[in-house]
Design a protein around this motif. Structure first.
Motif, short mmCIF file in Angstrom:
data_model
loop_
_atom_site.label_atom_id
_atom_site.label_comp_id
_atom_site.label_asym_id
_atom_site.label_seq_id
_atom_site.Cartn_x
_atom_site.Cartn_y
_atom_site.Cartn_z
N PRO A 1 -33.01 36.24 8.03
CA PRO A 1 -32.17 36.27 6.83
C PRO A 1 -31.00 35.29 6.89
CG PRO A 1 -31.80 38.23 8.18
CD PRO A 1 -32.98 37.53 8.76
N GLY B 1 -30.26 31.24 1.64
CA GLY B 1 -29.11 31.32 0.77
C GLY B 1 -29.27 32.45 -0.24
N PRO B 2 -28.20 32.75 -1.01
CA PRO B 2 -28.24 33.88 -1.94
C PRO B 2 -29.27 33.74 -3.05
CG PRO B 2 -26.25 32.57 -2.23
CD PRO B 2 -26.90 32.09 -0.98
N ASN B 3 -29.65 32.52 -3.40
CA ASN B 3 -30.62 32.31 -4.49
C ASN B 3 -31.96 31.83 -3.97
OD1 ASN B 3 -28.71 32.97 -6.56
ND2 ASN B 3 -27.78 30.95 -6.23
N GLU B 4 -32.22 32.01 -2.66
CA GLU B 4 -33.48 31.56 -2.09
C GLU B 4 -34.47 32.71 -1.99
OE1 GLU B 4 -31.99 27.62 0.30
OE2 GLU B 4 -32.23 29.45 1.45
N ASP B 5 -35.62 32.45 -1.36
CA ASP B 5 -36.78 33.34 -1.51
C ASP B 5 -36.97 34.31 -0.35
OD1 ASP B 5 -37.38 31.36 0.29
OD2 ASP B 5 -39.37 30.93 -0.48
N ASP C 1 -36.63 37.59 -0.15
CA ASP C 1 -37.35 38.82 -0.50
C ASP C 1 -38.82 38.58 -0.78
OD1 ASP C 1 -35.12 40.45 -0.18
OD2 ASP C 1 -34.48 40.18 -2.26
N GLU D 1 -22.98 43.08 12.22
CA GLU D 1 -22.57 41.83 11.60
C GLU D 1 -22.59 40.70 12.63
OE1 GLU D 1 -18.69 39.79 9.38
OE2 GLU D 1 -18.60 41.86 10.12
N ARG E 1 -28.44 23.18 1.34
CA ARG E 1 -28.60 24.58 1.76
C ARG E 1 -27.47 24.91 2.74
NH1 ARG E 1 -34.63 25.71 3.68
NH2 ARG E 1 -33.93 27.83 3.26
#
Length: 305
Positions: free
Chosen positions: A81, A85-89, A91, A124, A143
């Motif tokens: 993970p 990035g937050p908008n990458e794939d 999931d 964390e 990225r």
């Protein structure tokens, strides 16, 4: 990273044949560092092939190369993970573990390390490995934080698996370069081996993300390898001619249906990944990243000027 033959064409490397005595052996599966530690004494000179699973012919080629140079081969399967990035794939990234284990058995892998996220990151992750200047350009620019995630997980895998060698595909040329630099600068004592890019018969570099492409998107995506080939064929003209030839192919692809949207095209020094000047002489890499539909692809070819 694809190799260039004497005629300046991109090689489509055939996968190395499986080593018959090992093929079909069921690998041991470890899910924790403790399980790995119990297995490690019997593995001798150990090669690691780090992967995020969804194994394809490119991964199999890495495994075959590793088996040629080590007593035993470990494959890690972990969708990391930290490098998404937050908008990458993250999931939707494929996780066909049963098929991956079957592929490892076919290739004679000795150990598969398939940890849970909670095992790799029990809390964390406050301390990460920073790639320095090499990680802030090209892929690092588009990225942010990607190479921090890559180097952090690779460092942890090296600590847990304790390999003597590690094998990476040269398709991810910048990743290979920053891993080599990390190992050198931090004195990790692991030999890093790059394995040339494997291509499908149509020239597209093998990637787990190719599965996202529709037939029309795949046809458009072939412009990446065509652009690299055009640049390689223009190598005698120097950096300016190489980039001009590649840009011409990508400019035409930008008007295709569906279009190719280029993130970057650059000719960089093979060691530092800084863009080369017009009078550059030495080993370079022509790199490209682009989007076709919702899928982002990268490719490259090495050149000697």
């Amino acid at each position: 990273m694809s190799e260039q033959d004497p005629q300046g064409r991109l090689n489509q490397q055939d996968p190395a044949p499986a080593r018959t005595p090992a093929a079909g052996r069921t690998p041991a599966v470890a899910r924790t560092p403790e399980e790995l530690a119990r297995l490690r004494p019997g593995l001798g000179r150990l090669a690691l092939v780090p992967t995020m699973g969804a194994l394809h012919i490119g991964h199999r080629t890495l495994i075959a190369a590793a088996r040629e140079q080590a007593d035993s081969v470990a494959v890690s399967i972990f969708v990391n993970p930290l490098q998404f990035g937050p908008n990458e794939d993250f999931d939707r990234y494929p996780r066909p573990l049963d098929a991956d284990l079957a592929a490892c058995a076919e290739e004679g892998v000795d150990v598969v390390y398939a940890p849970a996220v909670e095992t790799m990151y029990p809390g964390e992750q406050m301390v990460t490995v920073h790639p320095g200047r090499m990680g802030g350009v090209l892929e690092g620019e588009f990225r942010p934080g990607f190479f921090d995630g890559v180097l952090t997980v690779v460092a942890k895998l090296f600590h847990m698996v304790r390999p003597d060698l590690a094998f990476f595909g040269q398709k991810d040329a910048q990743q290979l370069a920053v891993v080599r630099r990390m190992v050198r600068d931090l004195g990790m004592g692991v030999a890093i081996v790059g394995v040339p890019t494997v291509r499908d018969p149509d020239g597209l570099a093998t990637s787990s993300r190719n599965a996202y492409l529709s037939p029309k998107e795949r046809e458009s995506a072939l412009a990446l390898s065509r652009a690299l080939l055009a640049g390689a064929d223009a190598s005698v003209t120097g950096p300016v001619g190489i980039l001009s030839a590649a840009r011409a192919v990508l400019a035409a692809a930008a008007t295709a249906a569906p279009p190719v949207s280029v993130d970057y095209l650059a000719l960089v020094d093979a060691q530092s990944f800084t863009e080369v000047p017009g009078d550059f002489r030495g080993d370079a890499v022509l790199v490209v990243a682009a989007r076709v539909g919702e899928t982002r692809l990268i490719d490259n070819v090495p050149l000697t000027l």
